[in-house]
Design a protein around this motif. Structure first.
Motif, PDB file in Angstrom:
ATOM      1  N   PRO A   9      -0.303   2.760   2.920  1.00  0.00           N
ATOM      2  CA  PRO A   9       0.480   2.662   1.678  1.00  0.00           C
ATOM      3  C   PRO A   9      -0.299   1.883   0.624  1.00  0.00           C
ATOM      4  O   PRO A   9      -1.264   1.167   0.930  1.00  0.00           O
ATOM      5  CB  PRO A   9       1.728   1.883   2.121  1.00  0.00           C
ATOM      6  N   SER A  10       0.134   1.996  -0.616  1.00  0.00           N
ATOM      7  CA  SER A  10      -0.445   1.191  -1.690  1.00  0.00           C
ATOM      8  C   SER A  10       0.485   0.058  -2.102  1.00  0.00           C
ATOM      9  O   SER A  10       0.060  -0.867  -2.799  1.00  0.00           O
ATOM     10  CB  SER A  10      -0.756   2.070  -2.905  1.00  0.00           C
ATOM     11  N   VAL A  11       1.766   0.145  -1.683  1.00  0.00           N
ATOM     12  CA  VAL A  11       2.753  -0.883  -2.022  1.00  0.00           C
ATOM     13  C   VAL A  11       3.384  -1.397  -0.738  1.00  0.00           C
ATOM     14  O   VAL A  11       3.816  -0.612   0.116  1.00  0.00           O
ATOM     15  CB  VAL A  11       3.848  -0.320  -2.954  1.00  0.00           C
ATOM     16  N   LEU A  12       3.463  -2.728  -0.614  1.00  0.00           N
ATOM     17  CA  LEU A  12       4.068  -3.355   0.557  1.00  0.00           C
ATOM     18  C   LEU A  12       5.189  -4.272   0.086  1.00  0.00           C
ATOM     19  O   LEU A  12       4.971  -5.164  -0.735  1.00  0.00           O
ATOM     20  CB  LEU A  12       3.015  -4.152   1.328  1.00  0.00           C
ATOM     21  N   LEU A  13       6.398  -4.029   0.608  1.00  0.00           N
ATOM     22  CA  LEU A  13       7.567  -4.835   0.283  1.00  0.00           C
ATOM     23  C   LEU A  13       7.851  -5.763   1.456  1.00  0.00           C
ATOM     24  O   LEU A  13       8.026  -5.302   2.585  1.00  0.00           O
ATOM     25  CB  LEU A  13       8.776  -3.934   0.011  1.00  0.00           C
ATOM     26  N   LEU A  14       7.878  -7.064   1.203  1.00  0.00           N
ATOM     27  CA  LEU A  14       7.974  -8.072   2.255  1.00  0.00           C
ATOM     28  C   LEU A  14       9.265  -8.859   2.098  1.00  0.00           C
ATOM     29  O   LEU A  14       9.429  -9.619   1.146  1.00  0.00           O
ATOM     30  CB  LEU A  14       6.774  -9.025   2.172  1.00  0.00           C
ATOM     31  N   ASP A  15      10.190  -8.678   3.040  1.00  0.00           N
ATOM     32  CA  ASP A  15      11.485  -9.348   2.967  1.00  0.00           C
ATOM     33  C   ASP A  15      11.509 -10.535   3.929  1.00  0.00           C
ATOM     34  O   ASP A  15      11.747 -10.378   5.116  1.00  0.00           O
ATOM     35  CB  ASP A  15      12.606  -8.363   3.303  1.00  0.00           C
TER      36      ASP A  15
END
Length: 244
Positions: free
Chosen positions: A153-159
């Protein structure tokens, strides 16, 4: 890379995110911070396509996002959740967990990709055929990170990616994320209530309260104590108190 304009999210009659706007440049790591219930994780999940009840405008890489996302979106945008045990299938081995995204997106050469993914997150080869319950919390989160990255991926969402881990393990995972972000030139959004974590990874951050963004400031401004909004000042003071 990421544009959010006038985002509102409703859960039934509850208006939980109110007129939120921000932009994240390609290769930047942007933080969303705030107390529990401030709406920061809801914003992240809405970007990821996990919340349907929203209005406003969102775009990734210039492509507007609607309520339904295509397969290309889910290859471009991946998410790492707070609880590594809850986000991994308990009856699948690490090998199967990592192979599934490759099958979904039709990506060939699974053998070499899985081997490389384990190496990237510093997991031993012996972990490949173990189940999540046979791994430590830090190892499970490394598997979750490897799964998120295996489809490139090019975008990583970290919760809150480290909040469920022991303090001794948190720094290891944060350093791993920092190294992977730099090596892969990832664009990231990090949700956290911990200002030290945000300052370690993020160039800029937005402070949320009551579903709204009350202030956006740089990492340098955060470290220098140059917050303007009273809520941000309270968070900084509380962080210093807890560190003390």
């Amino acid at each position: 890379m990421i544009e959010v304009e006038h985002l509102n999210v409703h859960f039934g009659s509850n208006h939980v995110v109110r007129d939120v706007s921000f932009r994240v440049a390609a290769g930047e790591t942007f933080g969303l911070v705030g107390e529990s219930g401030s709406g920061k994780s809801t914003v992240l999940r809405t970007i990821a396509g996990l919340n349907a009840g929203w209005d406003g405008r969102m775009a990734v890489a210039g492509q507007a996002l609607g309520p339904r996302r295509d397969r290309a979106f889910f290859q471009r945008v991946q998410m790492v959740f707070q609880d590594p045990y809850g986000s991994l299938h308990p009856r699948q081995t690490v090998d199967r967990i990592l192979a599934e995204p490759l099958e979904v997106h039709g990506i060939p050469d699974a053998e070499s990709r899985i081997t490389r993914a384990l190496e990237e997150v510093a997991l031993p080869r012996t972990a490949r055929f173990r189940y999540p319950h046979q791994l430590s919390g830090g190892q499970r989160q490394r598997v979750a990170i490897a799964r998120a990255l295996i489809a490139d991926p090019s975008v990583l969402l970290l919760d809150e990616p480290t909040s469920a881990l022991d303090v001794s393990v948190q720094a290891e995972v944060l350093n791993l994320l920092s190294d992977l972000r730099e090596a892969r030139q990832l664009t990231c959004i990090l949700v956290s209530h911990n200002l030290a974590v945000v300052a370690h990874l993020c160039e800029r951050l937005a402070v949320m309260q009551g579903g709204r963004i009350v202030e956006i400031l740089s990492e340098a401004e955060l470290r220098a104590g140059q917050a303007r909004h009273s809520h941000t000042q309270d968070l900084i003071a509380l962080s210093h108190e807890l560190e003390g």
